[in-house]
Every structure is written in C-alpha cells, then in structure tokens.
Design a protein around this motif. Structure first.
Motif, PDB file in Angstrom:
ATOM      1  N   ASP A   1       0.810  -1.217   0.000  1.00 15.13           N
ATOM      2  CA  ASP A   1       0.000   0.000   0.000  1.00 15.13           C
ATOM      3  C   ASP A   1       0.842   1.265   0.000  1.00 15.13           C
ATOM      4  OD1 ASP A   1      -2.328  -1.445  -0.083  1.00 15.13           O
ATOM      5  OD2 ASP A   1      -2.738  -1.335   2.066  1.00 15.13           O
TER       6      ASP A   1
ATOM      7  N   ASN B   1       0.951   1.628  -3.763  1.00 11.53           N
ATOM      8  CA  ASN B   1      -0.340   1.812  -4.424  1.00 11.53           C
ATOM      9  C   ASN B   1      -1.156   2.970  -3.844  1.00 11.53           C
ATOM     10  OD1 ASN B   1       0.030  -0.344  -6.213  1.00 11.53           O
ATOM     11  ND2 ASN B   1      -0.766  -1.828  -4.737  1.00 11.53           N
TER      12      ASN B   1
ATOM     13  N   ASN C   1      -3.713  -1.764  -8.953  1.00  4.88           N
ATOM     14  CA  ASN C   1      -2.614  -1.941  -7.989  1.00  4.88           C
ATOM     15  C   ASN C   1      -1.421  -2.716  -8.553  1.00  4.88           C
ATOM     16  OD1 ASN C   1      -4.204  -0.662  -6.024  1.00  4.88           O
ATOM     17  ND2 ASN C   1      -5.154  -2.579  -5.409  1.00  4.88           N
TER      18      ASN C   1
ATOM     19  N   LYS D   1      -3.475   3.936 -14.212  1.00  2.51           N
ATOM     20  CA  LYS D   1      -4.119   3.818 -12.901  1.00  2.51           C
ATOM     21  C   LYS D   1      -5.286   4.780 -12.750  1.00  2.51           C
ATOM     22  CE  LYS D   1      -3.267   3.754  -7.951  1.00  2.51           C
ATOM     23  NZ  LYS D   1      -2.268   3.673  -6.865  1.00  2.51           N
TER      24      LYS D   1
END
Length: 301
Positions: free
Chosen positions: A81, A84, A195, A267
């Motif tokens: 994370d 991402n 991700n 993304k």
C-alpha cells in the motif's frame, strides 16, 4: 483549539477508521437491515425487525468481523500500500502494527461472543468467516483468479447469513445475489489492474501481472456481460417494483463501463472504473427501497 495530544488522538482515531473502512461497514449494515425489512420479512412490522436482538447481533458480528478483516488485510499489505496508496498509508501508519493486531483479536473475540448468544451454528459460521478472511489475506489473495473469487464470496457472506436467519430462499434472492457477486468480482479484478505497481513489487501473482492487462480486461468485460443477464432477468421475470429503474440504469452504466474499459491505459482510468462499479453497488443498497414504495411510505409514516 485542540491541544497537540488531542489532535494526535483525533488523527489516530481517523487512522483506525480508515484502516477498518468504517464507511464500508456502515453501508453493509444498512444493506443488511434494508434487505431484512423490505425483502426478507416484508410482512413483519418495522418495529419487530429493528428491535430483533438476534438480527442486531448478526449485523453487529458481521460488522466486527469485516472490520477485523480490513485490519488483517492492511497488516499484510502494508508494504504494497505504500506504493499503491501512499497518502492513505501515511494516515494508516499513525496506528502501530501491534495496536492493529491487538484490535484485530479483540474484534474477532467480540464477534464470536455476539454469535454465541444466537446459536452454536452462528458461532461456527462467524468462526469460519474469520478464518476465511485470514486465509485470504495471508495466502489466497496471491493466487490469480482464486483470490478474486474468494474475495467476492467473502464480501457477500454477511448477506447470506441474514438470508439463512430468515429462512428465505426464493429464486429472486439468488438472482439478486448473483448480480451482486458478479459486480464485486469485476471490481476485485479492476483493483488488480489499479494496484499493479505494488503487486509487482511484492511478487503478487495477479492476472494482469501474469498475463497482461489486455487479458484481464477481456475477463472483466466478460464478467460485466454476464452481469447483464441477472439484471435483465430481474427486470423481466420478477416483481421488483420500481427497482427495475435501478437495473435499467445499471445496464446503461455497465455498457459505458465496457467502452471505458477498452480505452483505459493507466491507474487513473482504472480508479474511475473502480468508482463506477462502487457507485452501482452502493446505489443498489438505497434502491432496495424502490421494491415497494408504498411499504416504505407506510413504514416511515
């Protein structure tokens, strides 16, 4: 003005709320109650449903397990994370990993305790649910497709337990469940595209990493086409009241989704696609009220 200590405490509470996705739990709780009131027990008085202690404990146990699930998922995905979701990760890190694990065990204990008041079968269900979420977070989410299927199944489990409680297994409910399952599965696969950077860094074997984004898009597109089948079935073959308007709007949005999916390149585009599916799912919760507008008016008044 808040003191520095109080501001830090406030930020930690916001951090914990962010970790457990408190807004998602509120939506699921609302969905469980609306389904109970307007779909599963329409002949039961509003007061009787709302004041049903067993239903309250089922909803509470569900919320506690889901919250603990988000915590353990955050624990295992902490490094991923950072890549991402860097901004969210900074907020999440205000709460230590040790505190998160302690909270995880406390929430699971309280969930099983609540279930124990209902029945031994409820204890078995929620214990299995807790184990399933842990197994998914620890191992299964790294397995291509299987991880997505398990995640979608775990997401609809709170609704399944309410259906079992009321013993209502009409065909229309399973068609609703299939519609929701396919949407959530497509959303999970969009998240894999979203991700990719963090997944690659942490050696996750997701479909877009193993076979490329194009293959992933084909599978997602196929899932969306499959989703149209239960939507059309609910419009044409079942009495869903004015909720047919919701399903018609879904067909339009899903058609737009497929067009945008093929043009998505990064993304930012995948986040938009993710939000479209999230909007459809959340608006579906509110649209339950459209099944019987007269019932809604009578119960409110």
């Amino acid at each position: 003005m808040l003191s520095r200590r109080n501001r830090l405490l406030l930020f930690k509470l916001l951090s914990l709320f962010s970790v457990v996705r408190g807004y998602n739990i509120l939506v699921i709780t609302l969905a469980q109650y609306l389904a109970s009131i307007f779909i599963l027990s329409p002949q039961t008085s509003l007061r009787e449903v709302v004041l049903d202690l067993n239903l309250f404990l089922i909803v509470t146990a569900s919320g506690l397990v889901i919250a603990s699930g988000y915590i353990i998922n955050n624990f295992y995905d902490a490094e991923k994370d950072l890549i991402n979701k860097p901004r969210k990760s900074m907020l999440d890190r205000l709460v230590s990993q040790r505190f998160k694990l302690t909270t995880y065990f406390i929430l699971n204990f309280l969930a099983v305790l609540a279930a124990s008041y209902i029945s031994f079968r409820a204890v078995l269900f929620f214990s299995s649910y807790i184990f399933g979420i842990w197994l998914y977070s620890h191992k299964l989410k790294r397995v291509p497709l299987l991880g997505n299927l398990v995640s979608a199944s775990l997401a609809i489990a709170p609704f399944f337990v309410v259906f079992v409680y009321y013993g209502n297994f009409e065909t229309v409910i399973f068609v609703h469940a299939l519609f929701l399952f396919l949407l959530i599965l497509a959303r999970e696969m969009i998240k894999d595209l979203e991700n990719m950077a963090g997944d690659m860094a942490q050696n996750y074997k997701t479909i877009p990493i193993l076979y490329g984004p194009k293959v992933s898009k084909v599978i997602i597109g196929f899932l969306i086409v499959l989703t149209l089948a239960p939507a059309l079935l609910l419009i044409k073959s079942f009495d869903v009241g004015y909720m047919y308007l919701y399903f018609m709007a879904c067909i339009v949005l899903l058609g737009l989704f497929i067009i945008l999916l093929w043009g998505a390149r990064g993304k930012k585009h995948y986040v938009w696609l993710h939000n479209i599916l999230k909007f459809i799912i959340v608006s579906g919760v509110i649209s339950i009220l459209l099944i019987d507008v007269d019932l809604v008016i009578n119960r409110i008044l």
